[in-house]
Design an enzyme around this catalytic site. Sequence first.
Site, PDB file in Angstrom:
ATOM      1  N   GLU A   1      62.565  26.509  23.514  1.00 17.47           N
ATOM      2  CA  GLU A   1      61.491  25.539  23.758  1.00 17.47           C
ATOM      3  C   GLU A   1      61.084  25.621  25.210  1.00 17.47           C
ATOM      4  O   GLU A   1      61.951  25.689  26.091  1.00 17.47           O
ATOM      5  CB  GLU A   1      61.948  24.088  23.491  1.00 17.47           C
ATOM      6  CG  GLU A   1      62.009  23.703  22.043  1.00 17.47           C
ATOM      7  CD  GLU A   1      62.409  22.232  21.853  1.00 17.47           C
ATOM      8  OE1 GLU A   1      62.138  21.390  22.735  1.00 17.47           O
ATOM      9  OE2 GLU A   1      62.991  21.934  20.797  1.00 17.47           O
TER      10      GLU A   1
HETATM   11  C1  GBH Z   1      62.380  18.287  23.779  1.00 18.42           C
HETATM   12  O1  GBH Z   1      63.440  17.808  24.557  1.00 18.42           O
HETATM   13  C2  GBH Z   1      62.626  18.056  22.298  1.00 18.42           C
HETATM   14  O2  GBH Z   1      63.544  19.018  21.802  1.00 18.42           O
HETATM   15  C3  GBH Z   1      61.372  18.125  21.480  1.00 18.42           C
HETATM   16  O3  GBH Z   1      61.603  17.680  20.175  1.00 18.42           O
HETATM   17  C4  GBH Z   1      60.294  17.288  22.144  1.00 18.42           C
HETATM   18  O4  GBH Z   1      59.100  17.303  21.428  1.00 18.42           O
HETATM   19  C5  GBH Z   1      60.083  17.836  23.548  1.00 18.42           C
HETATM   20  O5  GBH Z   1      61.264  17.644  24.256  1.00 18.42           O
HETATM   21  C6  GBH Z   1      59.005  17.118  24.305  1.00 18.42           C
HETATM   22  O6  GBH Z   1      59.275  15.776  24.470  1.00 18.42           O
HETATM   23  O7  GBH Z   1      63.151   8.882  27.739  1.00 18.42           O
HETATM   24  O8  GBH Z   1      65.297   8.544  28.738  1.00 18.42           O
HETATM   25  O9  GBH Z   1      65.074   8.544  26.393  1.00 18.42           O
HETATM   26  C7  GBH Z   1      63.325  18.024  25.948  1.00 18.42           C
HETATM   27  C8  GBH Z   1      64.359  17.202  26.711  1.00 18.42           C
HETATM   28  C9  GBH Z   1      65.426  15.114  26.342  1.00 18.42           C
HETATM   29  C10 GBH Z   1      63.291  15.173  27.427  1.00 18.42           C
HETATM   30  C11 GBH Z   1      65.216  13.649  26.010  1.00 18.42           C
HETATM   31  C12 GBH Z   1      63.083  13.709  27.120  1.00 18.42           C
HETATM   32  C13 GBH Z   1      64.150  11.599  26.694  1.00 18.42           C
HETATM   33  C14 GBH Z   1      64.911  10.813  27.695  1.00 18.42           C
HETATM   34  N1  GBH Z   1      64.156  15.781  26.445  1.00 18.42           N
HETATM   35  N2  GBH Z   1      64.368  13.028  27.009  1.00 18.42           N
HETATM   36  S1  GBH Z   1      64.581   9.064  27.622  1.00 18.42           S
END
Ligand code: GBH
Length: 557
Positions: free
Chosen positions: A412
Site C-alpha cells: 500500500e
Molecule cells: C491504511 O493504513 C489502511 O490499510 C487502509 O485500509 C486505509 O484505507 C489507508 O490506510 C488510508 O487511510 O486515527 O488514531 O485511529 C495506513 C496506516 C493506521 C493510518 C491507522 C491511520 C489511524 C490512526 N493507518 N491510522 S487513528
Amino acid sequence: RLILTQVGPPQHQAKYNLCHGDFKFSPQSKFQKKLYHYGTFPVGFQWGVSTSAYQIEGGWNADGKGSSTWDTFTHKPGMIQNNDNGDVACDSYNKIEEDLYMLRALKVKTYRFSLSWPRIFPNGYRASLNKKGVDYYNRLIDRLIRYNITPMVTLHHWDLPQALQDINGWDNITMIDIFNDYCDFCYETFGDRVKFWMTFNQPHTIAWVGYGLGAFPPNIKKPADAPYRVAHNLLKAHASAYHTYDDKYRKTQHGLVSISLNADWVEPLDVNIPREVDAADRALQFQLGWFAHPIFKNGDYPDAMKWQVGNKSELQGLSESRLPSFTEGEKAYIQGTADVFCINAYTTRRVHHVTSRLSPKSYEFDQDIAIKDVEDSQETAVKELRTAAWGLRRLLNWIKEEYGNPEIYITENGVSTNTATTDDDTYRIFFLKTYIDEALKAHNLDGVQLKGYTAWSLMDAFEWLNGYSVGFGLHHVDFKHPDRPRTPKRSAHYYYDIIRDNGFPLPEEEKPLYGNFCEGFAWSVATASYQVNKIFIIVCIVGIRISAEILTFLCSL
Ligand code: GBH
C-alpha cells in the site's frame, strides 16, 4: 529485579545510522533528496492496485453474510464522519465487471484485495459456511485470471466476524486456531488460482488502534497491556496459518505467504546525537519491529521493546513485563514465517527522545519518544498522513539493512484528496511521481530488492473514521448515485503511463545527442561591428594575413 535481568539494554548499532539522517545519503543529502532519478524497473516488476473488502464491497448483509465488527461499529450513530458506513460502499459485491474494467484499463499486473471473513463464514467458523460468499470470490478470482491479473489476497483486513468479537476477538488465544481454520479453507478453496497470500493487513493497527487507542473496533482502550497480548496472538495466528500452507498446500500450489506490515519512516531530531538516532530506531522497532523482528529475524521481539517495556513494568511495580514472552518452541515456530516482505507506507515523521511518565501505563509511553511533523513534508486531506517521498527510500533501506535484504513488495502507498476533487487530482500525480521515484532510487541505486508496487487505491472507498469525506482512489466514485459510477482521475492516466514505461525512462528531449548535420550545412561566425574592439580587429587582421600567406605558400607549391 526480575524483569530487568531478562534482557540487557539494546546495543547501539552503528548500521542503523546508515539509513537515518544524512549518513547514508551524504555528502550532499539535502541536495540529493531533491534530485530526480531517471530509470526503469526490471521487466516483470509487479505493478498493481489495492483495496479491502469492507471499504468497497457493500452488500453488508447480502446473501447470508454475517456482521463484522465494522458493521456493528458504523451502525452506531456518531462514530464515523457524517454517520457514513460500508453498507453499500462502492457496491463491489455487485460490480465485479465494473471493477475489472478499471483494472484492465490501467493494465495492472496485480490486484490486491481482501476476503471478508464473515461473508465466507458468517459466524467465523467453518460450520457456518456461506456458499454464495464463496461464489463471489470465485467469480472475482476467475475473472482476474482470465485477464492475466494476478490476485494478491489479504485474508483479514480488519472486518472480524462479530460473533468472534463476542468471545473477545484477538484477545482470546483460541482465535489462533479459529483463524488458522479459516485460512486453511481459503487456501483449499482459492489456492489453485491464488498464489500470493497475506495473512493480516497491519497487525499493528489491529493491536494498537483497536485495543489500545480504541479508535477502531473493538474500541477497547487498554493501552497498558491489551495491545501486547493481542499482538502476541496475532503473531501466533500468522505463524500457524503460514505453517498450514507449508504443510498442506505449498507443494501442490506453489504460492507464497506473507503479512502486510505498516511503517511510518521517522527521522531523528538530530543525527549527530546518538541518543536521538536510538530514539528514532526505537520508534521503528516498536511499530514495524514488533511484528517484523519475530517473523523476519529471530522469532522474538526487538531488544529495544523487551528492555523498554520490562524496565517500565518494573518501575511500575509489576512482577512481570507487560510484554509477554515466547517460549523457545514458539520462537522457532514464528521465525521465518514469511516468504517476502510486504510493507504499507504512507508518511514520515520526526522523533525525539523524551523520558515518559510512568502513569498511565501505555504502549505509547513505553517508547520514550515524542513524535512531530517533519519539515520538508506536505499536508494532505488526512491530517496525520503528511507526505514526504524521500522517507520511502530511507524506509526501504532500513528494511534492507535490518532484515537481511529480503524481497520487498510495497502493498500500500497512496494519498488522499478531498472527495470534492473528482478528476483533477494533480496532487496525487505529484505523489506517485515522487514516491515511486524514491522507490526506484532504492531499487536502482541502493540495491533494495523491490519486486512490486501496489497503489492504494483502485478507487475512492469507505475511509474508516473519515467515511466518504476523503478518497485515496485513482478513480472517483459517486457515492450519492445509486449505481456508484466510477470515473478515472488524471492520476489513473498517469499511473497507466508509469506502468507502461515500467518507471521513468529518460525522456527523449533529455538524452545526450551525438550525430552530424547534413552535407553543406552553413557553418559561420557572426560579429557586429560595434562589439568588435580594436585588439580583436588587430588579431583578426594579423590572422587573415597569416592565413593569406599560408594560402599563397600552399598555392605556390
Ligand atoms: C491504511 O493504513 C489502511 O490499510 C487502509 O485500509 C486505509 O484505507 C489507508 O490506510 C488510508 O487511510 O486515527 O488514531 O485511529 C495506513 C496506516 C493506521 C493510518 C491507522 C491511520 C489511524 C490512526 N493507518 N491510522 S487513528
